[in-house]
Design a protein around this motif. Structure first.
Motif, short mmCIF file in Angstrom:
data_model
loop_
_atom_site.label_atom_id
_atom_site.label_comp_id
_atom_site.label_asym_id
_atom_site.label_seq_id
_atom_site.Cartn_x
_atom_site.Cartn_y
_atom_site.Cartn_z
N UNK A 260 0.77 -1.24 0.00
CA UNK A 260 0.00 0.00 0.00
C UNK A 260 0.80 1.28 0.00
N UNK A 261 2.12 1.19 -0.15
CA UNK A 261 2.93 2.40 -0.13
C UNK A 261 3.24 2.86 1.28
N UNK A 262 4.09 3.87 1.40
CA UNK A 262 4.55 4.29 2.72
C UNK A 262 3.42 4.88 3.56
N UNK A 263 2.41 5.46 2.91
CA UNK A 263 1.30 6.04 3.69
C UNK A 263 0.56 4.97 4.49
N UNK A 264 0.53 3.73 3.97
CA UNK A 264 -0.21 2.67 4.67
C UNK A 264 0.41 2.37 6.04
#
Length: 419
Positions: free
Chosen positions: A166-170
């Motif tokens: 999910x990318x770093x934001x996840x």
């Protein structure tokens, strides 16, 4: 502080140690889970990796400040209110991090996120001290330490999986959800261990009383001896954490995919030693176990330095004493904390704040100093770790006088104030 004896039918909750461990684990999750994502975050924010790493430093500073402020406020306002404030700050900043589009925003938000985390986690040991003392307090802190140490083992794995899916934001969404669960825990499960009478009396005092409570802690020479002893013992751990990539991947040429295995062995040793400590507390006083733990760690550090000076290049011969050194923190940590807090039954929140912040700051400074003394060899690492244990023994024996019985300045009975 006004105290109330615990009625037989109103003992502390059975799951209290588990709940407090989950709350304390917020800190290692906040740090270790996003480390694998730092390169991706640097690319997303169009900056250098080193710049993003400043967000780690800002978090450490903010966490120390949060503990120093949250501790005395929890004595004044109550444990649950301060924990609620801290977790609310943590949740709000976690949301804002999701929308950060510049590295400076990330660094600032992580600083305030850590202040909230410091508010939330500083109440844990204070609650233990409110309800228990001596051996019983050391046992509870040991159980909390055992459960909390699972977080550093799984946090990097969680971060890597979330980054890939999910990318770093996840990762920060995960931290947001975890903090929300902890907010529910604080509001509806944790007991308030500071009586309404005590809170009302303290709130009538001027804010200067917050500073005065720190003055009481700083003015207790024996208590500071226990604090300094554990700060230097923990310093050896921070030195290890700071230099571990160099030690394993450069000196011993361990492949990057095997690094977590060797790194985790020390954590597993630490967990095992915490269990040993719980059993030792049935037979010995915390102060005596603390001295034995420091001496055992000194032995391990001496073997590390001896092997380094004699040119040993076998990884197994380095790992054996290293695991011993790290495992001994499972003996020293809970007992040093229990001995230190024993002197401050009426201001355990303030005392715990100084305890946690001092260890965090001292360990970080020692790790940074050794990292800057890089010579391409293991001598600075092993030598500094041995020096830490020698300093710890000095403070434990000469300043804390750990061989003498501990008597709190103000006797206190156990208390438990239901919601």
């Amino acid at each position: 502080m006004s105290t109330i004896a615990i009625p037989a039918e109103k003992k502390p909750p059975r799951w209290l140690a588990v709940w407090l461990a989950a709350l304390v684990a917020l800190t290692p999750f906040s740090i270790d889970s996003y480390l694998p994502a730092i390169p991706a975050m640097a690319a997303a924010l169009d900056t250098e990796v080193a710049r993003v790493q400043h967000s780690v430093s800002s978090f450490l500073l903010g966490f120390a400040i949060g503990q120093l402020c949250g501790g005395p406020l929890s004595d004044r306002w109550g444990r649950r209110l301060v924990g609620t404030i801290g977790l609310s700050i943590f949740i709000a900043t976690s949301v804002l991090v999701l929308f950060a589009d510049h590295v400076d925003q990330l660094i600032i938000l992580r600083f305030f996120q850590a202040i909230g985390g410091g508010f939330a986690t500083v109440i844990s040991s204070a609650i233990v001290r409110d309800l228990h003392s001596g051996r019983e307090a050391a046992k509870i802190i040991s159980m909390i330490s055992t459960m909390m140490l699972v977080a550093p083992l799984i946090a990097p794995v969680i971060g890597s999986v979330l980054l890939a899916t999910g990318g770093w934001q996840s990762i920060f969404i995960f931290l947001l959800l975890y903090a929300t669960a902890m907010l529910v825990l604080v509001r509806w499960l944790l007991p308030e261990t500071v009586s309404r009478f005590s809170r009302a009396r303290r709130q009538r005092k001027p804010l200067r009383s917050l500073i005065d409570s720190y003055g009481q802690v700083v003015g207790n020479r024996r208590a500071l001896g226990f604090l300094a002893a554990q700060a230097f013992v923990s310093g050896s751990m921070f030195i290890y954490i700071t230099t571990a990539p160099f030690v394993f991947m450069q000196v011993f040429e361990v492949p990057a995919n095997q690094f977590p295995i060797y790194f985790g062995l020390c954590v597993l040793g630490l967990i095992c030693m915490v269990q040993v400590n719980i059993r030792l507390l049935n037979l010995f006083e915390p102060r005596n176990i603390l001295l034995a733990g420091i001496l055992l760690q000194m032995l391990g550090c001496g073997l590390l330095l001896l092997g380094t000076l004699t040119g040993v290049r076998e990884l197994a011969l380095w790992m054996a004493p290293l695991v011993l050194v790290m495992a001994c923190i499972g003996i020293t940590g809970p007992n040093a904390a229990a001995c230190f807090l024993e002197f401050f039954p009426r201001i355990s929140g303030s005392a715990n704040a100084i305890y946690g912040a001092t260890i965090f700051i001292t360990g970080g400074i020692l790790g940074g100093i050794v990292n800057n003394l890089h010579t391409g060899t293991l001598i600075p690492v092993a030598g500094a770790m041995l020096g830490c244990t020698v300093a710890a023994l000095f403070f434990a024996v000469v300043v804390a006088r750990a061989h003498e019985p501990i008597e709190a300045e103000v006797p206190v009975t156990k208390r438990f104030i239901p919601r």
